[in-house]
Design an enzyme around this catalytic site. Structure first.
Site, short mmCIF file in Angstrom:
data_model
loop_
_atom_site.label_atom_id
_atom_site.label_comp_id
_atom_site.label_asym_id
_atom_site.label_seq_id
_atom_site.Cartn_x
_atom_site.Cartn_y
_atom_site.Cartn_z
N HIS A 49 -5.72 4.56 -8.80
CA HIS A 49 -5.95 5.22 -7.51
C HIS A 49 -5.11 6.48 -7.39
CE1 HIS A 49 -7.79 1.64 -5.11
NE2 HIS A 49 -8.42 1.87 -6.24
N TYR A 85 -4.22 1.58 4.92
CA TYR A 85 -3.15 1.00 5.75
C TYR A 85 -3.49 1.39 7.18
CZ TYR A 85 -0.32 0.31 1.53
OH TYR A 85 0.13 -0.10 0.31
N PRO A 126 6.33 -6.17 2.20
CA PRO A 126 5.32 -5.72 1.24
C PRO A 126 4.59 -4.42 1.59
CG PRO A 126 4.54 -7.62 2.47
CD PRO A 126 5.96 -7.44 2.85
N LYS A 136 6.36 -2.65 -3.17
CA LYS A 136 7.44 -2.31 -4.10
C LYS A 136 8.09 -3.47 -4.83
CE LYS A 136 7.50 2.07 -3.66
NZ LYS A 136 6.71 2.69 -4.68
N TYR A 171 5.81 6.33 -2.56
CA TYR A 171 4.78 5.32 -2.80
C TYR A 171 4.44 5.19 -4.28
CZ TYR A 171 0.59 2.55 -1.77
OH TYR A 171 -0.35 1.55 -1.71
#
Ligand code: FAD
Ligand code: DHB
Length: 403
Positions: free
Chosen positions: A87, A215, A303, A307, A395
């Site tokens: 991604h 998200y 979560p 990570k 990220y």
């Protein structure tokens, strides 16, 4: 019983010997064993669960660029490259208004979606192929003499009490393991936050009709749309800590997901459903004498930043380097700075995971000061390339050697 399990222990009288005794066959312990084996350093892994159990434990799913590179270097990334989904960005939504974070543009890096169960299967198979001994259903009960040069691990296996003598002990035995309980209390400070919400996670035989992870903040609570393949979706909902899984029928889950994500979902068969609490936890020292902690044994992150697994891999990379230097050059310099180096990265990841958690979850009444501040952060994200870049670089994972 397999032939390997019937073998009498080397050394007799229930005592076996190796260079590094590893407790726990999760991502941290397995990766460490493979890194050491690559340098010609022998280790034995003691794991209290069965192989089937650890290979089927449903957990994380997102691998940083760094983690994928580590698996490539170890020669365990073939299936990951075949089946993993690369991604180049993700979406962050606030009550239906959606913003894409472009990893490629901001970092020239990407992430790979590949379930932790699959990672663990690949690592275990590689260990077996490379003659790394993993003792399944073997419970470590005591770590002895770790302040000397001759530590050992007492454990039970197949109904017998045994001892593993070693030069170093790696406590890669997760949050509830023996490693952290054994580390002398006076050597560390402990930090924690228990969040007032949990995640209800599902796996479903459904086609993801979204191309990247979403998200989503929503007035009813957070939702996350992830995936495992073209045919399997992984989805999460924010729920209160005292929520009971029995209260969530499949119909209710799908309805709530569609409402919060603001998209129509392919509502297939749900084959896994569980609730996980959210916490931040860490200690600021990961070593005492010859005992070293790595992964969830030393820290837990909520979560939302994806990570936990990635941080476990970063820790053991440092540990393997230190142990290698010890055997190759007789120097313990890298081992001495192991904890300091890992803890610096842990703080960075704690901050990012905590930020993502507060940013995305419903916490305060609509119209309250806190909720409007939260919305203001999202409004800023919509217009600021700098803010997007900050999220993107954390990220996808900051390079190993900057932290
Ligand atoms: P673990 O995977 O916990 O491995 C430790 C191993 O040690 C286990 O196999 C355990 O059986 C073994 N063990 C423990 N005690 C002993 C003993 N005394 N003797 C022998 N063996 C022992 N991270 C994300 O990034 N995204 C997610 O969505 C996500 N979801 C999660 C959901 C759950 C329910 C949990 C618990 C964790 C989740 N995580 C997630 C975190 C991520 O899975 C962990 O960070 C990762 O598993 C850490 O790997 P580890 O090897 O350090 O620990
Ligand atoms: C997944 C889990 C996470 O916690 C996350 O932030 C992203 C993806 C997953 O399980 O796919």
């Amino acid at each position: 019983m397999k032939d390997k399990e019937k073998k009498a222990p080397i050394g007799g009288l229930g005592a076996i010997k190796t260079k590094v005794g590893i407790i726990g066959a999760g991502p941290a312990g397995l990766t460490l064993a493979l890194m050491l084996q690559k340098q010609g350093i022998q280790s034995i892994i003691i794991e209290n669960r069965s192989r089937e159990y650890v290979e089927n434990r449903v957990r994380a799913g997102l691998l940083e660029h760094n983690t994928v590179e580590v698996f490539e270097e170890l020669g365990v990334a073939d299936r990951l490259h075949k089946e993993g989904l690369v991604h180049h960005g993700c979406y962050i939504a606030y009550n239906g208004v959606i913003q894409r974070i472009d990893f490629q543009k901001h970092t020239q890096r990407e992430v790979t979606i590949y379930g932790q169960q699959e990672v663990v299967k690949d690592l275990i198979q590689a260990c077996i192929d490379r003659n790394i001994e993993i003792l399944f259903e073997a419970e470590a009960t005591e770590i002895n003499d770790f302040m000397t040069g001759e530590p050992s691990i007492s454990f039970t296996h197949l109904g017998e009490n045994k001892v593993l003598n070693c030069d170093f002990v790696a406590g890669t035995d997760g949050f509830h393991g023996l490693g952290r309980k054994t580390l002398p209390k006076e050597t560390y400070n402990e930090f924690k936050i228990e969040y007032p919400f949990s995640w209800l996670g599902i796996l479903a035989h459904s086609k993801p009709n979204y191309d990247e992870l979403i998200y989503a903040y929503h007035n009813e609570g957070f939702a996350l749309a992830s995936m495992r393949s073209e045919k399997v979706c992984r989805l999460y909902l924010q729920v209160p800590n005292d929520e009971k899984i029995e209260n969530w029928t499949d119909e209710k889950i799908w309805a709530e997901l569609e409402n919060r994500l603001g998209i129509e979902l392919d509502k297939g068969d749900i084959f896994e459903k569980s609730i996980t609490p959210m916490r931040s936890f860490m200690i600021d020292n990961l070593q005492a004498g010859r005992l070293f902690l790595a992964g969830d044994a030393g820290h837990i992150v909520p979560p939302t930043g994806a990570k936990g697994l990635n941080l476990a891999v970063a820790d053991v990379r440092n540990l393997a380097k230190g142990v290698t230097e010890f055997y190759k050059n007789g120097s313990d310099e890298l081992l001495k700075s192991y904890s300091e180096k890992c803890v610096a990265r842990v703080w960075r990841v704690q901050d990012f995971s905590n930020f993502m958690t507060y940013f995305c979850h419903k916490q305060a009444e609509n119209g309250s000061f806190e909720q409007l501040l939260q919305k203001s952060k999202f409004d800023y994200l919509r217009i600021s390339e700098a803010y997007q870049k900050t999220i993107a670089e954390n990220y996808v994972g900051l390079p190993f050697d900057v932290f």
